[in-house]
Design an enzyme around this catalytic site. Structure first.
Site, short mmCIF file in Angstrom:
data_model
loop_
_atom_site.label_atom_id
_atom_site.label_comp_id
_atom_site.label_asym_id
_atom_site.label_seq_id
_atom_site.Cartn_x
_atom_site.Cartn_y
_atom_site.Cartn_z
N GLU A 96 -36.20 -26.72 6.01
CA GLU A 96 -36.47 -28.24 5.35
C GLU A 96 -34.89 -28.95 6.30
O GLU A 96 -34.38 -29.77 5.82
CB GLU A 96 -36.14 -27.58 4.32
CG GLU A 96 -35.21 -26.71 4.19
CD GLU A 96 -34.70 -26.26 2.60
OE1 GLU A 96 -35.57 -26.45 1.96
OE2 GLU A 96 -34.47 -24.50 2.83
N TYR A 114 -40.17 -21.41 -8.69
CA TYR A 114 -38.72 -20.75 -8.31
C TYR A 114 -38.32 -20.96 -10.04
O TYR A 114 -38.61 -21.79 -10.71
CB TYR A 114 -37.44 -21.50 -7.84
CG TYR A 114 -38.70 -21.51 -6.23
CD1 TYR A 114 -37.78 -20.65 -5.38
CD2 TYR A 114 -39.02 -22.96 -6.13
CE1 TYR A 114 -38.05 -20.98 -3.97
CE2 TYR A 114 -39.80 -23.06 -4.16
CZ TYR A 114 -38.62 -22.57 -3.71
OH TYR A 114 -39.25 -22.64 -2.06
N LYS A 141 -34.32 -16.41 -19.31
CA LYS A 141 -34.98 -16.48 -20.00
C LYS A 141 -36.43 -17.05 -19.72
O LYS A 141 -37.37 -16.35 -19.43
CB LYS A 141 -34.52 -17.66 -20.61
CG LYS A 141 -35.90 -18.02 -22.04
CD LYS A 141 -34.71 -18.60 -22.79
CE LYS A 141 -35.99 -19.32 -24.21
NZ LYS A 141 -36.33 -20.75 -23.66
N HIS A 179 -42.18 -25.17 -12.83
CA HIS A 179 -42.12 -25.23 -14.62
C HIS A 179 -43.71 -24.77 -14.14
O HIS A 179 -44.41 -24.44 -13.99
CB HIS A 179 -42.34 -26.62 -15.09
CG HIS A 179 -41.85 -26.84 -16.56
ND1 HIS A 179 -43.11 -26.66 -16.99
CD2 HIS A 179 -40.85 -27.43 -16.97
CE1 HIS A 179 -43.13 -27.07 -18.17
NE2 HIS A 179 -41.24 -26.97 -18.16
N ASP A 221 -71.84 -26.44 13.84
CA ASP A 221 -71.70 -25.76 15.38
C ASP A 221 -70.28 -24.80 15.05
O ASP A 221 -70.52 -24.56 13.89
CB ASP A 221 -72.38 -26.81 16.66
CG ASP A 221 -70.52 -27.62 16.77
OD1 ASP A 221 -69.40 -26.93 15.21
OD2 ASP A 221 -69.73 -28.26 18.19
N1 COA Z 1 -39.68 -20.60 -14.40
C1 COA Z 1 -40.15 -19.65 -15.95
N2 COA Z 1 -39.62 -20.42 -16.87
C2 COA Z 1 -39.36 -22.04 -17.07
C3 COA Z 1 -39.37 -22.26 -15.98
C4 COA Z 1 -39.31 -21.86 -14.29
N3 COA Z 1 -38.86 -22.40 -12.92
N4 COA Z 1 -38.51 -24.27 -16.11
C5 COA Z 1 -39.10 -23.58 -17.23
N5 COA Z 1 -38.87 -22.56 -17.89
C6 COA Z 1 -39.36 -22.64 -19.42
C7 COA Z 1 -38.16 -23.02 -20.44
O1 COA Z 1 -37.58 -21.79 -20.61
C8 COA Z 1 -39.12 -23.06 -21.91
O2 COA Z 1 -39.28 -21.81 -22.02
P1 COA Z 1 -39.99 -21.48 -23.95
O3 COA Z 1 -40.64 -22.08 -23.85
O4 COA Z 1 -39.71 -19.70 -23.97
O5 COA Z 1 -38.45 -22.26 -23.55
C9 COA Z 1 -39.77 -23.69 -20.73
O6 COA Z 1 -40.71 -23.11 -19.52
C10 COA Z 1 -40.47 -24.84 -21.10
O7 COA Z 1 -39.86 -25.52 -20.33
P2 COA Z 1 -39.27 -27.30 -20.68
O8 COA Z 1 -38.61 -27.19 -21.55
O9 COA Z 1 -40.49 -28.12 -20.29
O10 COA Z 1 -38.15 -27.25 -19.07
P3 COA Z 1 -36.26 -27.55 -18.92
O11 COA Z 1 -36.00 -28.48 -19.81
O12 COA Z 1 -35.89 -26.44 -19.76
O13 COA Z 1 -36.23 -27.75 -17.41
C11 COA Z 1 -36.21 -28.11 -15.13
C12 COA Z 1 -36.84 -27.93 -16.02
C13 COA Z 1 -36.99 -28.51 -14.22
C14 COA Z 1 -34.91 -27.97 -14.99
C15 COA Z 1 -36.74 -26.09 -14.84
O14 COA Z 1 -37.72 -26.50 -14.94
C16 COA Z 1 -36.16 -25.78 -14.43
O15 COA Z 1 -35.02 -25.28 -13.96
N6 COA Z 1 -36.84 -25.67 -13.08
C17 COA Z 1 -36.76 -24.53 -11.48
C18 COA Z 1 -35.63 -25.15 -10.57
C19 COA Z 1 -35.86 -24.54 -9.41
O16 COA Z 1 -35.15 -23.38 -9.49
N7 COA Z 1 -34.74 -25.32 -8.38
C20 COA Z 1 -34.56 -24.60 -7.03
C21 COA Z 1 -35.61 -24.54 -6.60
S1 COA Z 1 -36.37 -25.68 -5.38
MG MG Z 2 -34.04 -26.28 -0.29
#
Ligand code: COA
Ligand code: MG
Length: 288
Positions: free
Chosen positions: A129, A9, A16, A222, A269
């Site tokens: 959920e 997700y 980005k 992530h 089996d």
């Molecule tokens: N998808 C794609 N790329 C992602 C990502 C994801 N879910 N989460 C992080 N990244 C990218 C960041 O943009 C960053 O890119 P860069 O190195 O090019 O700058 C790299 O991965 C490292 O990210 P990081 O700094 O470790 O994470 P963060 O602190 O910026 O974010 C979260 C952490 C949890 C907030 C983030 O991962 C996130 O928003 N995840 C998705 C949450 C979501 O969609 N929830 C709803 C459904 S359950």
């Molecule tokens: Mg949910």
């Protein structure tokens, strides 16, 4: 059905992250308009997902869009915004009734007919959920446009008033209910998110446990989680080799008129043959 070992997700308004997701070799990419997109970012999420569907090459990754729940008031704008740009599937969260799936399925079928796309080619994955969702899953899971049921652990814990723990015992009954309903209707069961995304060991253990109890994949949030999860849901070389031996020796034993026989000191089996065939099918789906 395509392999969905990991379903990643990201907030639909985050260009980005979407752009990064297509470089990760992940099975499924789910651009989110629901809880990952803030209330004041819903419109931006729709527009950004449309741009991604138009401009990005998703390669072998599946492109999914998660709409807001049916009844939220946002769902129609969400689905109508993204459908013309043909995602591979729509994810509907917090499903509690068959009618909610049918509502989306009708809109999708209209789009398929209007655009000359094969009817039923655009798939629905549902998030189950809530307590009601689990209770009604028996009927919901029979819908012909469904591919998968995604179990939302955090929402479910909130729905029943449970405290989440690392062991996740409080979720076991509902997780198994999802697995059973999916097995009965030939759907994929996708497991909970490990929200502690910095803890690789916990992710591995939770993924392996999920695979053992019958899930075929897991939601992730992530990039660090992609490889661990996809590996955990791919049968190992040893498991594949053993499954092949069962298939081969089983055929020979049937010819000899034996339903049950011994292999390496274990009884084999029919149920073990079925499980071996499932392992081989999973390995094949994962490209092994
Ligand atoms: N998808 C794609 N790329 C992602 C990502 C994801 N879910 N989460 C992080 N990244 C990218 C960041 O943009 C960053 O890119 P860069 O190195 O090019 O700058 C790299 O991965 C490292 O990210 P990081 O700094 O470790 O994470 P963060 O602190 O910026 O974010 C979260 C952490 C949890 C907030 C983030 O991962 C996130 O928003 N995840 C998705 C949450 C979501 O969609 N929830 C709803 C459904 S359950
Ligand atoms: Mg949910």
């Amino acid at each position: 059905m395509r392999s969905r070992r990991a379903l990643l997700y990201m907030p639909g308004d985050n260009w980005k992250m979407i752009a990064k997701s297509v470089t990760l070799g992940v099975d499924s990419i789910c651009m989110d308009m629901e809880d990952g997109a803030a209330v004041n970012k819903k419109a931006e999420a729709r527009a950004t997902i449309v741009k991604a569907l138009q401009e990005l090459d998703f390669g072998a990754s599946e492109k999914l869009a998660r709409i807001n729940s049916v009844g939220s008031g946002w769902e129609r704008d969400d689905i109508e915004a993204v459908l013309p740009f043909r995602p591979d599937g729509i994810v509907i969260p917090k499903v509690e009734s068959c009618e909610q799936v049918e509502w989306a399925s009708r809109i999708i079928e209209d789009a398929e007919l209007k655009n000359g796309w094969q009817v039923n080619s655009l798939r629905i994955l549902i998030g189950v959920e809530t307590a009601k969702g689990i209770l009604n899953l028996k009927e919901i899971a029979a819908h012909p446009r469904l591919d998968a049921v995604i179990f939302g652990g955090e929402d479910f814990a909130a729905s029943i008033g449970a405290t989440r723990t690392k062991e996740a015992l409080e979720l076991l009954y509902a997780r198994q209910a999802v697995i059973v309903a999916c097995a009965a209707h030939d759907l994929q069961a996708l497991d909970i998110v490990t929200i502690d995304y910095k803890d690789a060991d916990a992710l591995k253990a939770e993924s392996e446990f999920g695979a053992r109890i019958g899930f075929v994949g897991k939601q992730i949030i992530h990039p660090n989680q992609v490889q661990i999860v996809q590996e955990a849901f791919t049968p190992s070389d040893e498991a594949i080799a053993y499954a092949r031996r069962i298939v081969e020796t089983f055929a020979a034993s049937q010819k000899e008129g034996k339903g049950a026989y011994a292999l390496d000191g274990k009884m084999i089996d029919m149920p073990l043959l079925r499980n071996a065939e499932k392992t081989l099918a999973r390995a094949k789906a994962a490209g092994k």
